[in-house]
Design an enzyme around this catalytic site. Structure first.
Site, PDB file in Angstrom:
ATOM      1  N   ALA A 131       0.859  -1.183   0.000  1.00 28.29           N
ATOM      2  CA  ALA A 131       0.000   0.000   0.000  1.00 28.29           C
ATOM      3  C   ALA A 131       0.893   1.230   0.000  1.00 28.29           C
ATOM      4  CB  ALA A 131      -0.900   0.006   1.229  1.00 28.29           C
ATOM      5  N   ARG A 173      -8.302  13.384   9.799  1.00 23.41           N
ATOM      6  CA  ARG A 173      -8.483  13.611   8.360  1.00 23.41           C
ATOM      7  C   ARG A 173      -9.742  14.420   8.122  1.00 23.41           C
ATOM      8  NH1 ARG A 173      -6.376   7.982   5.694  1.00 23.41           N
ATOM      9  NH2 ARG A 173      -6.476   7.189   7.821  1.00 23.41           N
ATOM     10  N   TYR A 203       6.300  10.559   6.146  1.00 25.28           N
ATOM     11  CA  TYR A 203       5.383   9.628   5.473  1.00 25.28           C
ATOM     12  C   TYR A 203       5.760   9.517   3.992  1.00 25.28           C
ATOM     13  CZ  TYR A 203       0.801   7.598   4.206  1.00 25.28           C
ATOM     14  OH  TYR A 203      -0.222   6.790   3.747  1.00 25.28           O
TER      15      TYR A 203
HETATM   16  N1  UDP Z   1      -8.442  19.761   6.211  1.00 29.43           N
HETATM   17  C1  UDP Z   1      -9.296  20.764   6.620  1.00 29.43           C
HETATM   18  N2  UDP Z   1      -9.877  20.656   7.839  1.00 29.43           N
HETATM   19  C2  UDP Z   1      -9.689  19.588   8.656  1.00 29.43           C
HETATM   20  C3  UDP Z   1      -8.832  18.570   8.227  1.00 29.43           C
HETATM   21  C4  UDP Z   1      -8.212  18.689   6.998  1.00 29.43           C
HETATM   22  O1  UDP Z   1      -9.517  21.761   5.912  1.00 29.43           O
HETATM   23  O2  UDP Z   1     -10.279  19.576   9.756  1.00 29.43           O
HETATM   24  C5  UDP Z   1      -7.826  19.877   4.881  1.00 29.43           C
HETATM   25  C6  UDP Z   1      -6.325  19.662   4.846  1.00 29.43           C
HETATM   26  O3  UDP Z   1      -5.634  20.871   5.101  1.00 29.43           O
HETATM   27  C7  UDP Z   1      -6.125  19.144   3.437  1.00 29.43           C
HETATM   28  C8  UDP Z   1      -7.416  18.385   3.136  1.00 29.43           C
HETATM   29  O4  UDP Z   1      -8.371  18.854   4.067  1.00 29.43           O
HETATM   30  O5  UDP Z   1      -5.996  20.213   2.537  1.00 29.43           O
HETATM   31  C9  UDP Z   1      -7.277  16.875   3.273  1.00 29.43           C
HETATM   32  O6  UDP Z   1      -6.671  16.614   4.492  1.00 29.43           O
HETATM   33  P1  UDP Z   1      -6.518  15.157   5.113  1.00 29.43           P
HETATM   34  O7  UDP Z   1      -5.882  15.314   6.449  1.00 29.43           O
HETATM   35  O8  UDP Z   1      -7.794  14.429   5.051  1.00 29.43           O
HETATM   36  O9  UDP Z   1      -5.516  14.374   4.149  1.00 29.43           O
HETATM   37  P2  UDP Z   1      -4.402  14.772   3.068  1.00 29.43           P
HETATM   38  O10 UDP Z   1      -5.098  14.667   1.770  1.00 29.43           O
HETATM   39  O11 UDP Z   1      -3.898  16.156   3.322  1.00 29.43           O
HETATM   40  O12 UDP Z   1      -3.350  13.742   3.252  1.00 29.43           O
END
Ligand code: UDP
Length: 313
Positions: A114, A186, A145
């Protein structure tokens, strides 16, 4: 078949475990539960085809008996988790990948890694095909990561070339669904949790950054199909429907009927501005594309969180 799934008690790992158990295979789940949850696999505990081994795969792995597949899904995977667990994240994707590859070789098993869309970093090419090499900051907070997954891909390809190991690599784009931990940080779990508990929905930055969200059952279908096709190069698995974070917040509010306000918080360092998979390869190779529409997937996920919250009141 007898299949080892590392991280099998995690979000994606446990859904894959369900699928393989339902097909009648023997499944060994190995997990140390630092981000996984035993409740995700408890339903199989009394099944003689199922085995759970509590172990950190960054340490030497010993398994009694034959294996047909080693599927390596163990790793913290949310930005919040891997910032809290930087060394564990680096180790599970480097040492853990080395250990699981060695195990696959010793057992003459096939190997499935993965990997992640994070190998593309903050991409300068849009959408991202598998041939894109990425734009990663090695020493930024997400480097623990991103770089570890890039190493994991490199060592998997090395085992394939050097030892002729039969390997697969998938790059998973944002995935959501039931069992995504409410506190894993997330965006989907945060927004739904906030909407259901009357807290403000926290948009990071202006909310104009984009992601595309695939429902976990679609991902599991893609994984299952790739197991049947001998293809060793990375394959993107993701949903090709791009949404801004702001659009997602609005949708979650609408679907939960929540009165929560939407507030802005600082954008995390190196947060990718746009992310969208090019899934041409998966379509051609596997005849695969996501089926679950975001609205339906979110409704199902919201229901699951409602139950979870009711149980833990
Ligand atoms: N994000 C947000 N509010 C939250 C959590 C995440 O606006 O409470 C935004 C984050 O900055 C990113 C996107 O949502 O731009 C997806 O974030 P996630 O942590 O789900 O995963 P990523 O795709 O960044 O690995």
């Amino acid at each position: 078949m007898r299949i080892l799934i590392t991280g099998g008690a995690g979000f994606i790992g446990s859904h894959l475990t369900d699928r393989l158990m339902s097909e009648g295979h023997d499944v060994v789940v190995m997990d140390n539960l630092i981000t996984g949850n035993y409740r995700n696999i408890q339903r199989h505990a009394s099944n003689p085809r199922f085995e759970y081994i509590h172990h950190n795969v960054s340490n030497h792995i010993h398994i009694v008996g034959d294996l047909d597949w080693v599927i390596h899904f163990a790793s913290p995977a949310s930005p919040v988790d891997y910032l809290l667990l930087p060394i564990e994240t680096l180790k599970v994707n480097s040492l853990g990948t080395h250990n699981t590859l060695g195990l696959a070789l010793a057992k003459k098993a096939k190997y499935f890694l993965a990997s992640t869309s994070e190998v593309y970093g903050d991409p300068e090419l849009h959408p991202q095909p598998e041939t894109y090499w990425g734009n990663v900051n090695p020493i930024g907070p997400r480097g623990v990561y991103d770089e570890a997954k890039r190493f994991a891909e490199a060592i998997t390809m090395a085992y394939h070339h050097k030892h002729k190991l039969d390997t697969r690599i998938i790059r998973i784009f944002n995935c959501y669904g039931p069992r995504l931990r409410l506190d894993d940080g997330r965006v989907v779990s945060n927004f739904i949790g906030q909407a259901l508990t009357g807290k403000p929905l926290t948009i990071y930055g202006e909310g104009q950054q984009t992601r595309s969200f695939q429902f976990v059952s679609d991902l599991v279908e893609g994984i299952r199909r790739l197991m049947e096709v001998e293809h060793h190069l990375p394959v993107n698995l993701g949903n090709p429907e791009e949404k801004t974070v702001f659009e997602l917040a609005t949708l979650v509010k609408q679907l939960t009927g929540s009165q929560s306000e939407i507030i802005k918080k600082p954008l995390p360092v190196d947060d990718p501005k746009r992310r969208l998979p090019d899934i041409t390869k998966a379509k051609q190779l596997l005849g695969w594309q996501p089926k679950k529409d975001l609205l339906e997937g979110l409704k199902e996920t919201i229901e699951w969180y409602r139950n979870e919250l009711a149980q833990h009141k």
